[in-house]
Design an enzyme around this catalytic site. Sequence first.
Site, mmCIF file in Angstrom:
data_model
loop_
_atom_site.group_PDB
_atom_site.id
_atom_site.type_symbol
_atom_site.label_atom_id
_atom_site.label_comp_id
_atom_site.label_asym_id
_atom_site.label_seq_id
_atom_site.Cartn_x
_atom_site.Cartn_y
_atom_site.Cartn_z
ATOM 1 N N GLU A 134 34.503 39.556 43.073
ATOM 2 C CA GLU A 134 34.341 38.108 43.248
ATOM 3 C C GLU A 134 35.608 37.484 43.816
ATOM 4 O O GLU A 134 36.697 37.733 43.294
ATOM 5 C CB GLU A 134 34.017 37.492 41.884
ATOM 6 C CG GLU A 134 33.771 36.009 41.901
ATOM 7 C CD GLU A 134 33.457 35.484 40.502
ATOM 8 O OE1 GLU A 134 32.290 35.182 40.232
ATOM 9 O OE2 GLU A 134 34.390 35.394 39.678
ATOM 10 N N TYR A 166 33.040 30.156 47.783
ATOM 11 C CA TYR A 166 32.799 31.182 46.758
ATOM 12 C C TYR A 166 32.141 32.374 47.430
ATOM 13 O O TYR A 166 31.233 32.212 48.253
ATOM 14 C CB TYR A 166 31.874 30.628 45.668
ATOM 15 C CG TYR A 166 31.460 31.674 44.654
ATOM 16 C CD1 TYR A 166 32.183 31.840 43.483
ATOM 17 C CD2 TYR A 166 30.362 32.495 44.881
ATOM 18 C CE1 TYR A 166 31.829 32.816 42.566
ATOM 19 C CE2 TYR A 166 29.999 33.473 43.969
ATOM 20 C CZ TYR A 166 30.737 33.625 42.809
ATOM 21 O OH TYR A 166 30.398 34.584 41.904
#
Lengths: 390, 289
Positions: A196, A108
Amino acid sequence: MNIHEYQAKDILNGYFIPVPRGRVALTADQVERAAKEMGGHCVIKAQIYAGGRGKAGGVKLVQHPEQAQEFGKELFGKKLITPQTGPEGLRVRRILIEEAVEIAREFYLSITLDRESSRFCLIASAEGGIDIEEVARNSPDKIHLLNIDPFTGLQPFQARKIAIALGLTGTVCEDCVELIQNLYRCALEKDCLLIEINPLVETKAGWLMAMDAKINFDDNAMFRHREYPDMLDYSQLDPLEISAGKYDLSYIKLTGNVGCMVNGAGLAMATLDVLKEFGAEPANFLDVGGGSTREKVAEAFKIILQDCDVRGVFVNIFGGIMRCDVIAQGIIEAASEVQCRLPIVVRMDGSTVEEGKKLLLESGLNVQIGENLGDGASKIVAMLLKKTVA
Amino acid sequence: MSILLNKNSRILVQGITGRSGLFHTQQCREYGSNIVAGVTPGKGGIHIEGIPVFNTVEEAVLCTKADVSMIFVPPPAAADAILESADAGIVLAICITEGIPVRDMVLARRILDTKKMNLVGPNCPGVITPGQCKVGIMPGYIHKPGKIGVVSRSGTLTYEAVKQLSDMGMGQSTCVGIGGDPISGMKFIDCLNLFNKDPDTEAVFMIGEIGGNAEEDAALWIRDNMKKPVAAFIAGVTAPTGRRMGHAGAIITGGKGRAEDKIKILTECGVTVAASPTKMGEAMRDALR
């Protein structure tokens, strides 16, 4: 402002961040053709303005172009309901077809604003994939944070620490250092409030690749990016929210039946709180802004009435410098134009209050005046009750 | 005494020749504020409403000894205007401008950390010391001189609170609207600290909103440092949970920022929290007992 995954990936690609080869389709036939181009074995991804698509059935790995076409047919026009869309869901109008990639590991990676330090912050975790919030809640030690000093920017050694914390070594580690620096450059140059990559993957072939991407632009920086408005997909927005945006009104549809018009976000939230306290359910949040004109008030009023769930309207304006007679004129104008017979309660404060009240009471509308916040809320509740009984 | 502003404050207005800049300059002046100069690049040398206009803040400070700046400069140039007043030795800048890009404010805020100037805002209603000086866009007439300090993240909700206080006979020492932007100058704690030291302030009313954790930080600070009673209201108890920010925002705050969490921690730290926006005045009175 949100954009689609495929648009975010285009932007990342411009910053030398590798993404899977892909195509966007608007019809099921295009999905099939694109799948053929990818060699049949590919990933079909619904493009909507919300996350959680995988669990809602919006993403599928297919083996043949025919299978891709079939899934495309199923997706187009379907409403996907995810925890982020709300109960109405969002309709699928665009589909992204991407080559299938063999994944070795998932990470992530994101950059967002940290209010506390007033700086941009890099967030990384070796626990990539869909449930990053859960990782944050249950094992915060697996989340690596880095506050970025705008004076120095993101230095290679800082990026390297993060890459090493993710467990990367050798050339992939150095690739990651470069990728992180490019991501920060992108966040700044494109004025992103959130950027993101989840997941960022290491492929079996040993390359880093952004498998999913999400970007949220800073609306206030629009003047620096003339291309942004053209990237908007209006099919993903509530039509009332679109028309509110045209008049610089901030409107959010809620589930109740009392339409609300308030100036200022804080007072608007407090007004919703009061309505609930008195047993009513607000139909919307609407902030007409500080310097409201007659036209703006009239437009706001019309937008509220376009929502067919609305059974009554509560107006709460604390103008101060704004003139109440002008606001009253705006309300009367809009209500007469759409022939509104619904009960209306107006609570106003500011200059020329008495003139404003007089105008409203003589207008022939089904209107009452709230002397203060509590009085106004109890009056609209009473008017709605009376109507239901009658 | 009061905080930040008093009748001796010498105010300059950045963006004085703009429509709202000029309108609010007139309003502040009518209230009694001492507006000594205006700044609009390229318009130096003219007088507007009898107020001399300069090209730069530095020049204006040199000629008029202004110490407070009220900023109405449009968003693309507003962060630069803030930094210009810091560089020119202004003590307090109050930035009314709404819509400054986050990237600009991240840099401005970092530079301000190295300067002495206090910043209130941006995107705020301003500061008023009732009966003495008003620098901002709030309606002057709802305020009454008195002993309650008010600090708020909201605009019009502050007017509602102040009106309730005034109607119940509780005047204000100073009211500070710190603004609702994610990046701002003075925070709750900075204002609480000043109110704590101000002999003319007996108690403080604080108005917060959902999002971020400024209220939580303030609560802990109050518990450890505040010598005066504090009452508060948090707007957004019934607001639907945000689906706007993605994963990242939630990670940073660790799921914090909800109204009920803020109310709980404030109450635990000894703050009287108004249960309803209609009861803000009552909460203040209860806290004073």
